[in-house]
Design a protein around this motif. Structure first.
Motif, short mmCIF file in Angstrom:
data_model
loop_
_atom_site.label_atom_id
_atom_site.label_comp_id
_atom_site.label_asym_id
_atom_site.label_seq_id
_atom_site.Cartn_x
_atom_site.Cartn_y
_atom_site.Cartn_z
N ASN A 20 0.89 -1.16 0.00
CA ASN A 20 0.00 0.00 0.00
C ASN A 20 0.92 1.21 0.00
OD1 ASN A 20 -1.48 -2.15 2.05
ND2 ASN A 20 -2.86 -1.22 0.59
N GLY A 47 11.32 -1.80 3.13
CA GLY A 47 10.25 -1.76 2.12
C GLY A 47 10.05 -0.39 1.50
N ILE A 67 15.94 -2.03 2.10
CA ILE A 67 15.77 -3.45 1.80
C ILE A 67 14.35 -3.69 1.29
CG2 ILE A 67 15.47 -3.96 4.27
CD1 ILE A 67 16.79 -6.72 3.51
N GLU A 68 14.26 -4.22 0.09
CA GLU A 68 12.96 -4.38 -0.59
C GLU A 68 12.87 -5.80 -1.15
OE1 GLU A 68 9.96 -2.42 -1.34
OE2 GLU A 68 9.58 -4.46 -2.02
N LYS A 69 11.75 -6.46 -0.84
CA LYS A 69 11.61 -7.86 -1.27
C LYS A 69 11.16 -7.97 -2.73
CE LYS A 69 9.74 -12.20 0.39
NZ LYS A 69 8.99 -12.85 1.45
N ASP A 70 10.41 -7.01 -3.22
CA ASP A 70 9.89 -7.08 -4.58
C ASP A 70 10.99 -6.67 -5.57
OD1 ASP A 70 8.65 -6.36 -7.05
OD2 ASP A 70 6.74 -6.06 -6.02
N ASP A 90 14.52 -10.15 1.85
CA ASP A 90 13.53 -10.18 2.93
C ASP A 90 14.15 -9.55 4.18
OD1 ASP A 90 11.82 -10.84 4.98
OD2 ASP A 90 11.53 -12.91 4.33
N PRO A 112 5.42 -3.60 5.76
CA PRO A 112 4.37 -4.48 5.24
C PRO A 112 3.58 -5.09 6.41
CG PRO A 112 6.57 -5.45 4.92
CD PRO A 112 6.78 -4.07 5.45
N TYR A 114 1.56 -7.52 6.81
CA TYR A 114 1.39 -8.97 7.04
C TYR A 114 2.49 -9.53 7.95
CZ TYR A 114 5.09 -10.06 3.63
OH TYR A 114 6.30 -10.16 2.97
#
Ligand code: SAM
Length: 262
Positions: A20, A47, A67-70, A90, A112, A114
C-alpha cells in the motif's frame, strides 16, 4: 488485479507483500521529521516501494540502505536513487549486525502489515544494533504496542516491547492517503531501545509474560502457579490480574520468582 504506475514504471500490486503505497508528501515529511534523523546517522529503510519515504529521508541523509523484497521495486529504487545501497531481499533475513557496522541503526519504514509483529520482534532481538525505529503500522497494532495497564489493548505485546524500549505513539494516518487503499487505518510509532535490560534472562522473562497473560481474566496466582514457586513472592498481591501490572512490576515480579535461594 490492481496496477500502480509511477514515473513510467507500472507494477501489479502484490497484496501478499503488503503493498500500500503512500501518496501524501505531508505524511512522509512528518514521519521523517519526527524520526529525528540527521545527516550522519546510519539509516535503514524497510520496504521502500516506489520511494515515497525514501525521497524524504534522502533530503536529510543522502546515503543509506534500503531493503525491498519485490524485485521490480528494488530495481526501480536502484535507478531512481543510484547512491543508495539497495538490498533486494527479505528484511526478516537481513543481517543487522553487518548492516550496523559497529554503529547503531535508525530504522524507518511504512512496513508491510502482514509481518508487523515478526518485524517488531526481529528489531527487538537485535536492539543492541538499533538507535531508533520510526514505523508506520496498522493503527490497531500501534495501539496495542503503546497501551497502558488496565486497558483492553494492554497485553503481551505492550509488556514485551515497553520492558525493553521506550515506545511512543506519534500520529494516526487515514486510509485514503494510500494506493491501493488498505482496509484499516494506520499509525506511526517511534521505538527507542533502553540502554539497560531489566532482567538478565530475557528469554525466560518473555516466557513468563506469556504465562502471566495465559488466561486474561484469571489472577496472576492462577496463571503462574503451575510454573513458579509462588511462596517466593513477598511484595506482590498475586490476586491481581496481569493486565494491571506495569512493565516495571512485571520485571520486579519475575526477579522475585527467579531469585536464586540464598
Ligand atoms: N515505503 C513505501 C511507501 O510508503 O509507499 C511502500 C510501503 S508498502 C506498505 C511495504 C513495502 O514493503 C512494499 O514495497 C513491499 O514490497 C515491501 N516488502 C514486503 N515484504 C517485505 C519483506 N519481507 N522485506 C522487505 N520488504 C518487504
Amino acid at each position: 488485479m490492481t496496477r500502480v504506475e509511477y514515473k513510467q514504471t507500472e507494477i501489479a500490486v502484490k497484496k501478499n507483500l503488503g503493498q500500500n503505497f503512500l501518496t501524501d508528501r505531508n505524511i512522509t515529511r512528518k514521519i521523517v521529521r519526527m524520526s529525528g534523523i540527521g545527516p550522519r546517522d546510519r539509516i535503514l529503510e524497510i520496504g521502500p516501494g516506489f520511494g515515497a519515504l525514501t525521497r524524504e529521508i534522502a533530503e536529510i541523509c543522502p546515503e543509506f540502505t534500503v531493503i525491498e523484497k519485490d524485485a521490480a521495486l528494488a530495481s526501480f529504487i536502484r535507478e531512481e536513487f543510484p547512491v543508495l545501497h539497495v538490498i533486494e531481499g527479505d528484511f526478516l533475513e537481513a543481517d543487522l549486525t553487518s548492516l550496523a557496522q559497529g554503529e547503531k541503526l535508525h530504522v524507518l519504514g511504512n512496513i508491510p502489515y502482514y509481518i508487523t509483529t515478526p518485524i517488531l520482534f526481529r528489531l527487538l532481538d537485535n536492539r543492541h544494533h538499533i538507535a531508533s525505529e520510526t514505523l508506520m503500522m496498522q493503527h490497531e497494532v500501534a495501539e496495542r504496542l503503546t497501551a497502558e495497564p488496565g486497558t483492553k489493548e494492554y497485553g503481551i505485546l505492550a509488556v514485551q516491547l515497553q520492558s525493553f524500549c521506550r515506545v511512543e505513539y506519534l500520529f494516526k494516518v487515514g486510509k485514503k492517503v494510500f494506493r491501493p487503499k488498505p482496509e484499516v487505518d494506520s499509525a506511526v510509532v517511534r521505538i527507542a531501545p533502553r540502554e539497560t535490560s531489566p532482567v538478565i534472562d530475557e528469554e525466560g522473562f518473555r516466557k513468563f509474560i506469556r504465562t502471566a497473560f495465559q488466561q486474561r481474566r484469571k489472577t496472576l496466582s492462577n496463571n503462574l502457579k503451575k510454573t513458579f514457586d509462588l511462596s517466593l513472592v513477598t511484595s506482590f498481591d498475586l490476586q491481581r490480574r496481569a493486565e494491571s501490572l506495569t512493565p516495571e512490576e512485571f520485571s520486579q515480579l519475575y526477579l522475585e520468582l527467579t531469585l536464586p535461594p540464598s
